[in-house]
Write an enzyme that holds these catalytic residues in place. Structure first.
Site, PDB file in Angstrom:
ATOM      1  CE1 TYR A  59      71.226  22.167  82.147  1.00  0.00           C
ATOM      2  CE2 TYR A  59      71.938  22.730  79.942  1.00  0.00           C
ATOM      3  CZ  TYR A  59      71.919  22.991  81.291  1.00  0.00           C
ATOM      4  OH  TYR A  59      72.593  24.093  81.768  1.00  0.00           O
ATOM      5  CG  LEU A 211      67.786  37.801  77.863  1.00  0.00           C
ATOM      6  CD1 LEU A 211      66.875  37.311  76.738  1.00  0.00           C
ATOM      7  CD2 LEU A 211      67.957  39.318  77.792  1.00  0.00           C
ATOM      8  NE  ARG A 213      68.045  31.131  85.658  1.00  0.00           N
ATOM      9  CZ  ARG A 213      68.824  30.092  85.476  1.00  0.00           C
ATOM     10  NH1 ARG A 213      68.752  29.415  84.348  1.00  0.00           N
ATOM     11  NH2 ARG A 213      69.703  29.712  86.374  1.00  0.00           N
ATOM     12  N   GLY A 214      64.381  35.290  81.530  1.00  0.00           N
ATOM     13  CA  GLY A 214      63.264  35.857  80.793  1.00  0.00           C
ATOM     14  C   GLY A 214      62.773  37.171  81.349  1.00  0.00           C
ATOM     15  CB  SER A 217      62.797  38.601  77.543  1.00  0.00           C
ATOM     16  OG  SER A 217      61.501  38.573  78.133  1.00  0.00           O
TER      17      SER A 217
END
Length: 336
Positions: A59, A211, A213-214, A217
């Site tokens: 990362y 979620l 990847r959003g 959300s």
């Protein structure tokens, strides 16, 4: 929010907060992040009772581990259960080298040495290959991890995105604390064979992408523009008609959340946590306000009537588009 409940991460794993924090987006793949806010969010998570923090050596090509290391210098080491993945390889321009993943016995020891240095610690709580390499038997990788565990450099052995067969083969070599895999209302694949195997063997599941990847959300809009550094720009679920169909599912989930007096993301996170005591959702909050919203899901109890309502809103298999582009899907042992 200092009283987050804890769960045992598998029969052999550590006790962790009912919600963990995935730190990837603080360094990589989701577009620009504010480093000061990321550090403040990590401290806020620990103060709120989160003890499980998930990262990987790739990362940000080590940046994420160094970021966590900065926070760790200001905390007590025992406050955190640090989960680290290894195996993916980067290029100087920020890209990823082509598979196969580097998960040989030699790579286990080499990559771990660098992670320990970047984190500024003498042990990692959970160490795991991020993906398997079909040319390297899982027994070889887990055997090397067992050597590192016996030497005291890691406390627990984990896996990521593996099939039920690979889980059984790995567990025959050494105790496995947990398997990390994408699991959400839009990604129900683990329910077929992987979750039953984990329950049978007493292995936990740390769920990332809760979620989606959003998408789940409640903050995503159809006209949101994605930069070239955001991998979602190439994710099928965020494209065209796939996105439109998925947002209709999110709207239906939002109506359930409104009835509960909760947010869409809180219901999505609580649903994952409600699927079993051995499951711990990871949230990828990069800001303190998003973190606070996510952690409030721990206070949301979903009874069977509500779970049935959620199932009607977002039925299993209803997601439009694959969770990764085809070349990445081909690398997943969990999808075999």
């Amino acid at each position: 929010m200092t009283g987050l409940r804890r769960r045992q991460l598998g029969a052999s794993g550590p006790e962790v907060s009912i919600i963990g924090l995935g730190a990837m987006g603080m360094s990589d793949l989701y577009g620009p992040a504010d480093e000061a806010e990321s550090i403040a969010t990590l401290h806020a998570a620990i103060d709120a009772g989160v003890n499980l923090v998930d990262t990987a050596d790739f990362y940000g090509s080590g940046h994420n581990e160094m970021l966590i290391g900065r926070v760790l210098r200001e905390r007590r080491r025992e406050e955190l259960v640090i989960s680290v993945k290894f195996g993916a390889r980067r290029t100087p321009d920020g890209g990823f080298q082509a598979a196969p993943y580097d998960v040989s016995a030699a790579a286990v020891k080499d990559r771990l040495a660098y992670s320990l240095r970047r984190l500024g610690t003498d042990y990692v709580d959970i160490y795991r290959p991020s993906r398997l390499n079909p040319q390297v038997p899982v027994e070889e990788t887990v055997g090397a991890l067992l050597d590192m565990q016996q030497a005291g450099y890691i406390r627990h052995i984990g896996l990521s995105e593996v099939s039920a067969d690979s889980i059984r083969r790995a567990a025959a070599v050494a105790p496995i604390s947990d398997v990390q895999i994408e699991y959400s209302l839009l990604s129900r694949g683990p329910e077929a064979t992987i979750l039953p195997a984990l329950r049978e063997l007493g292995i936990g599941l740390t769920a990332y992408g809760v979620l989606s990847r959003g998408l789940l959300s409640g903050h995503w809009s159809a006209d949101r523009e994605l930069t070239g550094t955001d991998f979602r720009a190439n994710s099928p679920r965020f494209q065209g008609e796939h996105l439109a169909a998925n947002l209709r599912l999110v709207d239906a989930l939002g109506r359930v959340a409104q009835r509960l007096g909760a947010t869409t993301s809180q219901v999505a996170i609580a649903w994952v946590a409600a699927q079993g005591e051995q499951i711990v959702p990871l949230v990828g909050a990069r800001r303190r306000d998003r973190l606070a919203e996510s952690l409030a899901a721990a206070d949301l109890t979903l009874d069977q009537e509500t779970l049935d309502e959620i199932e009607r809103a977002v039925p299993a298999g209803a997601a439009s588009g694959q969770r990764y582009a085809a070349p990445m899907m081909d690398l997943l042992d969990s999808e075999k």
